[in-house]
Design an enzyme around this catalytic site. Structure first.
Site, PDB file in Angstrom:
ATOM      1  N   TYR A 161      40.717  35.402  44.095  1.00  0.00           N
ATOM      2  CA  TYR A 161      39.402  35.178  44.064  1.00  0.00           C
ATOM      3  C   TYR A 161      38.759  35.874  42.567  1.00  0.00           C
ATOM      4  O   TYR A 161      37.753  34.990  42.057  1.00  0.00           O
ATOM      5  CB  TYR A 161      38.690  36.238  45.099  1.00  0.00           C
ATOM      6  CG  TYR A 161      37.109  36.481  45.199  1.00  0.00           C
ATOM      7  CD1 TYR A 161      36.350  35.690  45.610  1.00  0.00           C
ATOM      8  CD2 TYR A 161      36.759  37.812  44.574  1.00  0.00           C
ATOM      9  CE1 TYR A 161      34.916  35.993  45.480  1.00  0.00           C
ATOM     10  CE2 TYR A 161      35.361  37.996  44.465  1.00  0.00           C
ATOM     11  CZ  TYR A 161      34.537  37.069  44.993  1.00  0.00           C
ATOM     12  OH  TYR A 161      33.125  37.311  44.882  1.00  0.00           O
ATOM     13  N   LYS A 163      36.664  33.467  39.910  1.00  0.00           N
ATOM     14  CA  LYS A 163      35.270  34.109  39.464  1.00  0.00           C
ATOM     15  C   LYS A 163      35.317  33.989  37.784  1.00  0.00           C
ATOM     16  O   LYS A 163      34.143  33.967  37.216  1.00  0.00           O
ATOM     17  CB  LYS A 163      34.856  35.350  39.965  1.00  0.00           C
ATOM     18  CG  LYS A 163      34.470  35.227  41.380  1.00  0.00           C
ATOM     19  CD  LYS A 163      33.112  34.539  41.571  1.00  0.00           C
ATOM     20  CE  LYS A 163      32.272  34.886  42.903  1.00  0.00           C
ATOM     21  NZ  LYS A 163      31.002  34.379  42.771  1.00  0.00           N
TER      22      LYS A 163
END
Length: 435
Positions: A43, A47
């Site tokens: 994640y 990002k």
């Protein structure tokens, strides 16, 4: 590309996790902090990749961009943090603190996050502001750092649940988390749910993560509209349906058994299912234990049947009478070097815990530990002296009656155990002070 030119300003919602490596805590970091060489999880890495794309797009065909990094968003409508907390509380798992409980966090109320985006858009829309903010990143928080577990406690207590109080060292939890993660990687394709206990989650729960909003305050004019106290109050009020009094109490016995099919079976909640399982156990008993085999012999027979099942399963075609047969691949049983390392760490951690317990016993000042060890050894000695036949019968009877009895007289049994522990602790303290 023509449609791209119609977009004049782009504010990307990123995350402070883009600067978190999962190892080193972050305290009052500003935007000068670089991306880590290794990210805590996928994640965070994706990002960061998106941030780079947005930054590179700044200035192309008149497009102005910037990235907002709101830290730990909470508020009404949240479908992750609060529901997960309540689910853990109802399962009896919210009483645990991972680490020493002193790690600080920056949380951000959802309205403040939205306001941060508004501030960024307004800044980019002016010529002077665009020169300052375009192509930059900004941390957005409530500007009120708080201990992570204190914040969790405020939410839980607001909803009527007990605050976390039992501390578990990270060194104990991490090996377990690695084993859980490895198990999920192997069995996810067979329908195993995504586990909550993962190494990246442990690191998130135990590290400091606070960020400075100075740049957002000075360049975007950002100030939190809702204080942390008011944000928590509004959040709790929005989840009135998750209040503790609106939840049917679940027994500790059911929680211990996983609060699923196993609990329903052992606690006789589904009589038909319980009877079916008992009949199955009777069949196993008849085929494996009626001859009075020792436990090792009985297990050898059981493993032989398992091997036979796997052999026959391997011979089956991938499609049998129109039904797809899921094959167990050999790779499911392979262990990589990294996984072996994690398992070794887990074993060494358990060994160190055992050594620590032995040291405590040698000092002669922990009567509660002595009682636990004595009872455990007593149970082992009793079981080892039994034939597998007797152990199976007694074990089955205890499981299907003991848990049910505990569920029925839970408060009384807990009170008796608590009183006994208190007496032992007082006795141990008195002995220590006298010596």
């Amino acid at each position: 590309m023509e449609s791209m030119s119609m977009v004049k300003r782009l504010i990307y919602t990123s995350s402070p996790s883009v600067v978190f490596d999962g190892v080193h805590g972050i305290f009052n970091a500003d935007e000068s902090m670089p991306y880590p060489d290794k990210f805590n999880d996928s994640y965070s890495e994706t990002k960061a990749d998106a941030e780079k794309l947005v930054m590179r797009a700044n200035g192309r065909e008149g497009l102005l961009t910037c990235c907002i990094r709101p830290s730990s968003i909470f508020g009404p409508g949240d479908k992750l943090m609060v529901p997960s907390l309540v689910a853990a509380a109802r399962a009896g798992k919210s009483k645990y603190i991972i680490g020493d409980g002193n790690n600080y966090y920056d949380f951000t109320y959802v309205e403040n996050v939205a306001y941060g985006h508004v501030c960024a858009e307004k800044t980019l829309s002016s010529e002077d502001g665009a020169k300052i903010a375009a192509g930059k990143t900004y941390f957005i928080t409530n500007m009120e750092p708080i201990k992570f577990w204190e914040f969790m406690s405020l939410i839980l207590e607001g909803l009527g649940y007990e605050r976390p109080s039992v501390k578990i060292p990270v060194s104990v939890m991490m090996p377990v988390a690695h084993v859980v993660e490895w198990t999920y990687q192997k069995f996810a394709k067979y329908g195993m749910k995504v586990p909550q206990l993962t190494p990246s989650r442990i690191r998130l729960l135990s590290c400091n993560r606070t960020f400075s909003c100075s740049r957002a305050k000075e360049q975007l004019g950002y100030e939190p509209l809702v204080s942390l106290k008011d944000g928590v109050k509004r959040t709790v009020e929005s989840y009135s349906h998750l209040q503790a009094q609106n939840h049917r109490s679940i027994s500790k016995a059911s929680i211990f058994l996983g609060n699923g099919n196993l609990a329903k079976t052992v606690l006789w909640e589904d009589a038909k299912q319980t009877v079916t399982v008992l009949l199955l156990l009777a069949v196993i008993y008849y085929h494996l234990f009626t001859c009075g085999y020792t436990f090792i012999t009985a297990m050898a027979k059981l493993l032989s049947l398992t091997a036979l099942f796997l052999f026959i399963h391997g011979m089956l075609p991938s499609n049998l009478f129109g039904h797809k047969v899921e094959k167990l691949e050999a790779s499911n049983f392979h262990i990589t070097q990294a996984q072996a390392h994690h398992i070794a760490n887990s074993i060494s951690s358990n060994w160190n815990s055992l050594v620590s317990a032995l040291r405590s016993l040698c000092r002669g000042n922990d009567w509660l530990l002595f009682l636990k060890v004595s009872l455990s050894l007593l149970v082992v000695s009793i079981l080892s002296s039994m034939s597998s036949q007797a152990a199976f019968k007694i074990g089955t009877a205890l499981v299907f009656t003991g848990f049910k009895a505990y569920e029925k007289w839970e408060d009384s049994i807990d009170s008796m155990v608590g009183d006994a522990c208190t007496i032992l602790l007082h006795f141990g303290s008195a002995k220590e002070s006298s010596s």
